[in-house]
Design a protein around this motif. Structure first.
Motif, PDB file in Angstrom:
ATOM      1  N   GLY A  68     -11.435  12.001 105.000  1.00 36.80           N
ATOM      2  CA  GLY A  68     -12.647  11.591 104.314  1.00 36.80           C
ATOM      3  C   GLY A  68     -13.867  11.745 105.196  1.00 36.80           C
ATOM      4  N   VAL A  69     -15.014  11.405 104.648  1.00 42.06           N
ATOM      5  CA  VAL A  69     -16.269  11.472 105.392  1.00 42.06           C
ATOM      6  C   VAL A  69     -16.239  10.503 106.565  1.00 42.06           C
ATOM      7  CG1 VAL A  69     -18.734  10.992 105.234  1.00 42.06           C
ATOM      8  CG2 VAL A  69     -17.599  12.249 103.413  1.00 42.06           C
ATOM      9  N   ALA A  76     -17.002  13.452 108.742  1.00 43.43           N
ATOM     10  CA  ALA A  76     -15.847  14.221 109.189  1.00 43.43           C
ATOM     11  C   ALA A  76     -15.493  15.354 108.239  1.00 43.43           C
ATOM     12  CB  ALA A  76     -14.637  13.293 109.344  1.00 43.43           C
ATOM     13  N   VAL A  77     -16.297  15.569 107.195  1.00 42.24           N
ATOM     14  CA  VAL A  77     -15.993  16.584 106.183  1.00 42.24           C
ATOM     15  C   VAL A  77     -17.144  17.569 106.103  1.00 42.24           C
ATOM     16  CG1 VAL A  77     -15.513  17.002 103.734  1.00 42.24           C
ATOM     17  CG2 VAL A  77     -14.609  14.957 104.857  1.00 42.24           C
ATOM     18  N   VAL A  78     -16.836  18.842 106.138  1.00 45.82           N
ATOM     19  CA  VAL A  78     -17.851  19.864 105.946  1.00 45.82           C
ATOM     20  C   VAL A  78     -18.365  19.759 104.514  1.00 45.82           C
ATOM     21  CG1 VAL A  78     -18.345  22.335 105.922  1.00 45.82           C
ATOM     22  CG2 VAL A  78     -16.798  21.380 107.656  1.00 45.82           C
ATOM     23  N   ASP A  79     -19.672  19.697 104.351  1.00 44.34           N
ATOM     24  CA  ASP A  79     -20.314  19.567 103.038  1.00 44.34           C
ATOM     25  C   ASP A  79     -19.927  18.262 102.342  1.00 44.34           C
ATOM     26  OD1 ASP A  79     -21.538  22.065 103.309  1.00 44.34           O
ATOM     27  OD2 ASP A  79     -19.784  23.093 102.495  1.00 44.34           O
ATOM     28  N   GLY A  80     -19.553  17.246 103.114  1.00 42.24           N
ATOM     29  CA  GLY A  80     -19.229  15.961 102.511  1.00 42.24           C
ATOM     30  C   GLY A  80     -20.467  15.102 102.342  1.00 42.24           C
ATOM     31  N   TYR A  81     -20.301  13.999 101.602  1.00 43.02           N
ATOM     32  CA  TYR A  81     -21.389  13.057 101.355  1.00 43.02           C
ATOM     33  C   TYR A  81     -20.870  11.645 101.569  1.00 43.02           C
ATOM     34  CZ  TYR A  81     -23.637  17.104  99.257  1.00 43.02           C
ATOM     35  OH  TYR A  81     -24.172  18.349  99.057  1.00 43.02           O
ATOM     36  N   LEU A  82     -21.589  10.875 102.371  1.00 44.55           N
ATOM     37  CA  LEU A  82     -21.150   9.537 102.731  1.00 44.55           C
ATOM     38  C   LEU A  82     -21.016   8.648 101.498  1.00 44.55           C
ATOM     39  CD1 LEU A  82     -22.197   7.428 105.714  1.00 44.55           C
ATOM     40  CD2 LEU A  82     -22.479   6.430 103.466  1.00 44.55           C
ATOM     41  N   VAL A 111     -16.348  -8.996  94.508  1.00 39.76           N
ATOM     42  CA  VAL A 111     -17.665  -8.370  94.635  1.00 39.76           C
ATOM     43  C   VAL A 111     -17.556  -7.165  95.552  1.00 39.76           C
ATOM     44  CG1 VAL A 111     -20.016  -8.698  95.507  1.00 39.76           C
ATOM     45  CG2 VAL A 111     -18.896 -10.535  94.223  1.00 39.76           C
ATOM     46  N   ARG A 112     -18.300  -6.113  95.228  1.00 42.29           N
ATOM     47  CA  ARG A 112     -18.329  -4.917  96.073  1.00 42.29           C
ATOM     48  C   ARG A 112     -19.766  -4.432  96.240  1.00 42.29           C
ATOM     49  NH1 ARG A 112     -15.611   0.575  93.919  1.00 42.29           N
ATOM     50  NH2 ARG A 112     -13.682  -0.285  94.773  1.00 42.29           N
ATOM     51  N   PHE A 113     -20.053  -3.921  97.461  1.00 45.55           N
ATOM     52  CA  PHE A 113     -21.281  -3.180  97.721  1.00 45.55           C
ATOM     53  C   PHE A 113     -20.908  -1.737  98.057  1.00 45.55           C
ATOM     54  CE2 PHE A 113     -22.392  -7.563  98.626  1.00 45.55           C
ATOM     55  CZ  PHE A 113     -23.594  -7.687  97.934  1.00 45.55           C
ATOM     56  N   GLU A 114     -21.720  -0.799  97.575  1.00 43.28           N
ATOM     57  CA  GLU A 114     -21.456   0.611  97.818  1.00 43.28           C
ATOM     58  C   GLU A 114     -22.700   1.267  98.418  1.00 43.28           C
ATOM     59  OE1 GLU A 114     -18.507   1.153  93.926  1.00 43.28           O
ATOM     60  OE2 GLU A 114     -20.235   2.481  94.189  1.00 43.28           O
ATOM     61  N   VAL A 115     -22.509   2.054  99.461  1.00 42.85           N
ATOM     62  CA  VAL A 115     -23.577   2.872 100.035  1.00 42.85           C
ATOM     63  C   VAL A 115     -23.239   4.324  99.729  1.00 42.85           C
ATOM     64  CG1 VAL A 115     -24.697   3.624 102.155  1.00 42.85           C
ATOM     65  CG2 VAL A 115     -24.190   1.205 101.794  1.00 42.85           C
ATOM     66  N   LEU A 116     -24.190   5.022  99.124  1.00 42.15           N
ATOM     67  CA  LEU A 116     -23.905   6.319  98.515  1.00 42.15           C
ATOM     68  C   LEU A 116     -24.943   7.348  98.929  1.00 42.15           C
ATOM     69  CD1 LEU A 116     -23.601   4.746  94.974  1.00 42.15           C
ATOM     70  CD2 LEU A 116     -21.652   5.332  96.415  1.00 42.15           C
ATOM     71  N   GLU A 117     -24.501   8.450  99.482  1.00 40.06           N
ATOM     72  CA  GLU A 117     -25.398   9.573  99.750  1.00 40.06           C
ATOM     73  C   GLU A 117     -25.395  10.453  98.505  1.00 40.06           C
ATOM     74  OE1 GLU A 117     -26.153  13.227 102.908  1.00 40.06           O
ATOM     75  OE2 GLU A 117     -24.363  11.990 103.099  1.00 40.06           O
ATOM     76  N   TRP A 118     -26.195  10.058  97.532  1.00 34.22           N
ATOM     77  CA  TRP A 118     -26.221  10.737  96.238  1.00 34.22           C
ATOM     78  C   TRP A 118     -27.490  11.542  96.026  1.00 34.22           C
ATOM     79  CZ3 TRP A 118     -23.979   7.380  91.666  1.00 34.22           C
ATOM     80  CH2 TRP A 118     -22.598   7.319  91.801  1.00 34.22           C
ATOM     81  N   GLY A 119     -28.250  11.749  97.093  1.00 32.25           N
ATOM     82  CA  GLY A 119     -29.489  12.493  96.931  1.00 32.25           C
ATOM     83  C   GLY A 119     -29.287  13.887  96.376  1.00 32.25           C
ATOM     84  N   TYR A 120     -28.130  14.500  96.632  1.00 30.48           N
ATOM     85  CA  TYR A 120     -27.914  15.869  96.189  1.00 30.48           C
ATOM     86  C   TYR A 120     -27.910  15.999  94.674  1.00 30.48           C
ATOM     87  CZ  TYR A 120     -23.033  14.438  95.440  1.00 30.48           C
ATOM     88  OH  TYR A 120     -21.893  13.802  95.019  1.00 30.48           O
ATOM     89  N   TYR A 121     -27.655  14.890  93.949  1.00 28.89           N
ATOM     90  CA  TYR A 121     -27.742  14.950  92.492  1.00 28.89           C
ATOM     91  C   TYR A 121     -29.142  15.334  92.031  1.00 28.89           C
ATOM     92  CZ  TYR A 121     -23.252  12.640  91.550  1.00 28.89           C
ATOM     93  OH  TYR A 121     -21.924  12.324  91.442  1.00 28.89           O
ATOM     94  N   TRP A 122     -30.138  14.861  92.751  1.00 24.26           N
ATOM     95  CA  TRP A 122     -31.521  15.018  92.320  1.00 24.26           C
ATOM     96  C   TRP A 122     -32.324  15.939  93.226  1.00 24.26           C
ATOM     97  CZ3 TRP A 122     -28.851  10.357  92.329  1.00 24.26           C
ATOM     98  CH2 TRP A 122     -28.590   9.811  91.064  1.00 24.26           C
ATOM     99  N   GLY A 123     -31.656  16.554  94.192  1.00 26.25           N
ATOM    100  CA  GLY A 123     -32.336  17.543  95.012  1.00 26.25           C
ATOM    101  C   GLY A 123     -32.766  17.088  96.386  1.00 26.25           C
ATOM    102  N   TRP A 124     -32.419  15.849  96.802  1.00 26.54           N
ATOM    103  CA  TRP A 124     -32.734  15.388  98.159  1.00 26.54           C
ATOM    104  C   TRP A 124     -31.535  15.644  99.056  1.00 26.54           C
ATOM    105  CZ3 TRP A 124     -34.111  11.763  94.143  1.00 26.54           C
ATOM    106  CH2 TRP A 124     -35.496  11.763  93.873  1.00 26.54           C
TER     107      TRP A 124
END
Length: 553
Positions: free
Chosen positions: A274-275, A334-340, A433-446
């Motif tokens: 995984g990342v 740890a992943v090429v082209d991965g997202y945290l 309860v859960r908290f999530e941190v997401l590198e989701w900028g690529y959905y919108w172009g960041w």
């Protein structure tokens, strides 16, 4: 604080068929101000009795939400954290799902990556398909007869696929000592498509412990949204593959796998790395909020080169106030082209006995994500889940629920949260309860790397309180919005009847393949029973309108 969701954005931006969104997004001061809650009229008049399930030591809560021990030292206090991008299971298996067209054999079986039990999204959608965040690999290994000689490896077969274009892929690749040699990455629809790939290995290209192996992999990779799982994209994917023939010249190997015995062998399942799990407890974290600071232990996801072995460190470009100048990893870990993607979860908590039907989550968060041109797009969100029957329906099988927002903004500390009564099961016995941190900028172009040490999380509180009515909530994106006249001009005073203004919510009704906004001419309120056996026996919408005397005639 700013917010957006994939669905909410559709009403205000143009959406391409690939799922990419523009960057003109709404802002709020606090997300809670844009989720409206209802309840019994007596609720506002009487003080509510509250029980802390998560809170500080002084609250007597069974779970501490300060991430420190009684002496103020960092402590997880039963909270866990993990990297969901590291698979522990696979979606590859042998199945007859959509396999008939790949082979003339009656009752044909094929290697299938997907889930044949996913419910249909719409009447024309077949049952089954695939989900979000797949990273599934099967591979074939062959040990050559003479490691000192070269080997030509050839792999052929036939496959179907149906995935979100430009985001979800079926990839065929050879593996050499220097890495992957990709032959093709297939998105969209492919029906009974034949393929053949060949690579000439030299002795220096071999892999394996003894440097004597040739290797071929088939990968299915999907991003975090738009699949049969969330019904934004749907079909009969991800893929079915059959009649895999492997030929290797060094040893004269020639083998055909038609999967009719119900097994994947000699193809093997591989679990990729995984990342990385970057969640860690930090003390004396700096910030650039001019009004607040927090030097007590906090949860952060900073890549200092030590939290995840063999990864990083990730250094700042512009925002260098983190420890050592380190920031959250923006380069795939740890992943090429991965997202945290990292999760932090509370222990499972017993629901208190008594008439405690309401629930509220609150927390402190330090946010810094400015969505500038070179921003990475690091967001966070929260979720809750519950069960009313831990024995027959364990909480591990319960769905996680939230309001559909991911949060960004700052740089600032905020005190945030929401009443979550309507997101929990009636008669609940356990909650989490859960908290999530997401590198989701690529959905919108960041996709930039000018990152930050944020977000930080601390001072979590989860309370149960007495409540006397159904759980009711509505989001601002599900309510009627300000609008222009349909003529898109100034008010026509000569013909008042043409000054129509649509009554629309922000959220669009457009489907995945519709590249424009379809206004949602409804408003939506979620009403959930908080008591076991409770029924909604009647409902009505009451509204008022302000008259404009110009239009009286």
């Amino acid at each position: 604080m700013k917010y957006f969701t994939a669905v909410a954005c559709l009403a205000i931006v143009l959406v391409s068929a690939s799922g990419t969104f523009a960057t003109d997004l709404p802002e709020l001061a606090h997300g809670l101000e844009k989720v409206f809650h209802g309840g019994n009229a007596e609720f506002a008049k009487s003080g509510r009795d509250t029980v802390f399930l998560i809170g500080p030591y002084s609250a007597g809560a069974p779970v501490n939400g300060q991430f420190e021990d009684a002496g103020g030292n960092p402590a997880w206090n039963g909270w866990t954290h993990w990297d969901p991008t590291e698979p522990t299971d696979t979606h590859w298996h042998v199945s007859d799902y959509m396999a008939a067209g790949l082979n003339d054999t009656p009752g044909n079986l094929a290697a299938y990556c997907g889930d044949a039990t996913i419910e249909a999204c719409v009447p024309e959608d077949p049952i089954g398909g695939y989900g979000n965040s797949y990273n599934d690999i099967i591979e074939f290994n062959y040990v050559v007869a003479d490691p000192a000689a070269g080997c030509t490896m050839s792999v052929s077969g036939v496959f179907n696929s149906n995935t979100e274009p430009a985001y979800d892929y079926i990839t065929f690749q050879f593996i050499t000592v220097d890495g992957a040699v990709v032959q093709s990455a297939n998105d969209g629809i492919h029906i009974a498509e034949n393929f053949i790939y060949t690579l000439a290995y030299g002795p220096a290209d071999y892999v394996g412990h003894e440097s004597d192996t040739v290797r071929f992999q088939i990968l299915v990779t999907t991003d975090g949204g738009w699949s049969d799982e969330d019904c934004i994209f749907w079909g009969d994917g991800a893929c079915q593959i059959d009649d895999l023939r492997v030929q290797c010249s060094n040893g004269d190997y020639d083998g055909l796998t038609d999967f009719q015995d119900g097994n994947l062998e000699p193809w093997t399942i591989i679990y990729p790395s995984g990342v990385g799990d970057f969640a860690n407890l930090w003390t004396s974290l700096e910030d650039i909020d001019p009004c607040a600071s927090n030097y007590t232990p906090q949860v952060a996801f900073i890549d200092d080169g030590n939290v995840v072995s063999g990864v990083g460190p990730s250094y700042c470009q512009e925002w260098c106030y983190g420890p050592g100048g380190y920031i959250v990893n923006t380069t795939g870990g740890a992943v090429v082209d991965g997202y945290l993607t990292n999760y932090v979860e509370s222990p499972v908590m017993d629901w208190p006995s008594g008439d405690y039907l309401g629930a509220e989550l609150r927390y402190d968060a330090y946010l810094h994500e400015d969505l500038s041109a070179d921003a990475p797009g690091i967001f966070f969100t929260w979720k809750v889940r519950s069960t009313a029957d831990e024995i027959n329906s364990p909480i591990a099988e319960a769905p996680w629920r939230n309001r559909g927002f991911v949060y960004y903004g700052g740089p600032a500390y905020i005190r945030e949260g929401d009443i979550v009564t309507d997101l929990l099961e009636p008669g609940r016995t356990h909650v989490q309860v859960r908290f999530e941190v997401l590198e989701w900028g690529y959905y919108w172009g960041w996709t930039g790397n000018d990152g930050y040490p944020a977000p930080y999380l601390d001072n979590v509180r989860f309370t149960a309180f007495q409540s006397y009515g159904p759980g009711m909530s509505s989001s601002v994106v599900d309510l009627a919005q300000d609008n222009f006249t349909e003529i898109n001009e100034e008010v026509d005073m000569t013909n008042l009847a043409i000054n129509n203004v649509r009554f629309d919510r922000s959220k669009s009704k457009a489907g995945f393949n519709e590249e424009h906004n379809i206004p949602g001419d409804s408003i939506i309120c979620d009403i959930a029973s908080v008591r076991v056996g409770g029924l909604l026996v009647s409902n009505r919408l009451v509204y008022t309108m302000q008259r404009n005397p110009v239009f009286d005639s």
